[in-house]
Write an enzyme that holds these catalytic residues in place. Structure first.
Site, PDB file in Angstrom:
ATOM      1  N   ASP A  73      31.337 -51.999  41.910  1.00 35.05           N
ATOM      2  CA  ASP A  73      30.984 -53.092  42.817  1.00 35.05           C
ATOM      3  C   ASP A  73      29.651 -53.728  42.455  1.00 35.05           C
ATOM      4  OD1 ASP A  73      29.563 -50.806  43.519  1.00 35.05           O
ATOM      5  OD2 ASP A  73      30.546 -50.563  45.455  1.00 35.05           O
ATOM      6  N   ASP A 142      30.829 -43.551  56.439  1.00 34.38           N
ATOM      7  CA  ASP A 142      32.044 -43.880  57.197  1.00 34.38           C
ATOM      8  C   ASP A 142      33.307 -43.744  56.345  1.00 34.38           C
ATOM      9  OD1 ASP A 142      31.757 -45.996  55.471  1.00 34.38           O
ATOM     10  OD2 ASP A 142      31.578 -47.544  57.024  1.00 34.38           O
ATOM     11  N   HIS A 144      33.903 -44.901  53.278  1.00 35.70           N
ATOM     12  CA  HIS A 144      34.312 -45.968  52.357  1.00 35.70           C
ATOM     13  C   HIS A 144      34.107 -45.560  50.903  1.00 35.70           C
ATOM     14  CE1 HIS A 144      29.990 -47.483  52.745  1.00 35.70           C
ATOM     15  NE2 HIS A 144      30.158 -47.541  51.426  1.00 35.70           N
ATOM     16  N   GLU A 149      35.353 -50.916  52.969  1.00 37.04           N
ATOM     17  CA  GLU A 149      34.937 -50.504  54.297  1.00 37.04           C
ATOM     18  C   GLU A 149      36.158 -50.090  55.120  1.00 37.04           C
ATOM     19  OE1 GLU A 149      31.901 -50.104  54.849  1.00 37.04           O
ATOM     20  OE2 GLU A 149      30.618 -51.818  54.377  1.00 37.04           O
TER      21      GLU A 149
HETATM   22  C1  GLP Z   1      27.456 -47.909  48.670  1.00 40.11           C
HETATM   23  C2  GLP Z   1      28.279 -47.990  47.394  1.00 40.11           C
HETATM   24  C3  GLP Z   1      29.277 -46.845  47.296  1.00 40.11           C
HETATM   25  C4  GLP Z   1      28.559 -45.526  47.534  1.00 40.11           C
HETATM   26  C5  GLP Z   1      27.924 -45.529  48.900  1.00 40.11           C
HETATM   27  C6  GLP Z   1      27.197 -44.227  49.218  1.00 40.11           C
HETATM   28  O1  GLP Z   1      28.157 -48.352  49.759  1.00 40.11           O
HETATM   29  N1  GLP Z   1      28.996 -49.233  47.294  1.00 40.11           N
HETATM   30  O2  GLP Z   1      29.887 -46.864  46.028  1.00 40.11           O
HETATM   31  O3  GLP Z   1      29.486 -44.461  47.428  1.00 40.11           O
HETATM   32  O4  GLP Z   1      26.972 -46.590  48.929  1.00 40.11           O
HETATM   33  O5  GLP Z   1      25.947 -44.195  48.595  1.00 40.11           O
HETATM   34  P1  GLP Z   1      25.020 -42.941  48.494  1.00 40.11           P
HETATM   35  O6  GLP Z   1      25.527 -42.138  47.338  1.00 40.11           O
HETATM   36  O7  GLP Z   1      23.662 -43.490  48.223  1.00 40.11           O
HETATM   37  O8  GLP Z   1      25.118 -42.204  49.769  1.00 40.11           O
END
Ligand code: GLP
Length: 264
Positions: A73, A142, A144, A149
């Protein structure tokens, strides 16, 4: 689905990095000329895995010379050279430390003149590359995956997504805590893009991910928690640390500790 429950985030990173390195090396050893195609995430969770992959690379244990990557992304409208763009994140934390050819790196362009065309082109590029061999991912609190989402279609493909207030608040920590600086939309691969990979490995560390892990493992397959899509994959692996496993039933916890005892 496999679930590996390690004691610490460091152990998660070592296991995940070795798994990726082995897949790349096995692919090379098989005599396959097509590059290994690796899907990659951003976020704080995979940072330690990237550090371990860099270490393995420096030790001569893995080469990325014949690897093509597709990132999950990217924010819409954030300049590519902004320190918090996912382009900057990936080059800073991983690509510039390994031997991957520049042209083998694919990251969605959140500043493309036509975002729909950009997303369709990304799906086409994945297909031209032969599909993704291994998609590495993290998970949001959550549930995702990528920026899919809650209530994202389980058959979704790469597209523009609005971010929830929860995700904007969670990501504000990268923008000096100021939610107004976090982009409101992002380009993201879909749930089906991830699940079309030949193998999917999701990492989750820390107590904040416990509910997402519980839903992902024990919850019903549902677009409410897009991580549950992993349940429908033939080669889905969830690698977590102990705090992220705390919401699991004791019987579930024990089952996976038992069945994976040789692999931990
Ligand atoms: C963002 C990214 C996801 C990632 C999530 C959790 O939303 N788009 O790909 O898994 O954050 O991030 P973290 O690893 O910092 O908790």
């Amino acid at each position: 689905m496999r679930l590996l429950i390690h004691n610490t985030p460091a152990e998660v990173a070592v296991w995940a990095a070795r798994h990726i390195a082995k897949r790349i090396s096995d692919h090379a050893a098989s005599g396959e000329v097509r590059p290994f195609v690796l899907g990659l995430p951003t976020g704080s969770t995979p940072l330690a895995t990237y550090a371990e992959l860099i270490r393995l690379h420096e030790a001569g244990k893995v080469s990325f010379a014949n690897v093509v990557t597709f990132n999950m992304d990217e924010y819409v409208g954030l300049p590519e050279d902004h320190p918090e763009s996912y382009h900057s994140f990936m080059w800073k934390n991983f690509f510039s430390h390994v031997d991957i050819p520049h042209e083998n790196v694919n990251i969605l362009n959140g500043n493309a003149p036509d975002l729909t065309v950009e997303c369709a082109g990304y799906e086409a590029a994945i297909e031209v590359a032969g599909g993704i061999d291994l998609f590495l991912g993290g998970v949001g609190n959550d549930g995702h995956i990528a920026f899919n989402e809650p209530f994202s279609s389980m058959s979704s493909r790469t597209r523009v997504k609005s971010l929830t207030e929860d995700t904007i608040a969670a990501n504000a920590r990268f923008f000096g805590g100021d939610t107004s600086l976090v982009p409101r939309t992002a380009l993201t691969v879909g749930v089906a893009t991830i699940l079309s990979a030949r193998e999917v490995m999701i990492l989750a560390t820390g107590a904040g991910k416990a509910r997402a892990v519980q839903q992902g493992v024990e919850g019903a397959y549902s677009h409410v928690w897009t991580i549950t899509g992993l349940q429908a994959h033939q080669r889905g692996i969830l690698v977590v640390d102990d705090p992220a496993a705390t919401e699991l039933r004791v019987s579930t916890y024990r089952y996976f500790k038992d069945i994976e005892r040789e692999n931990l």
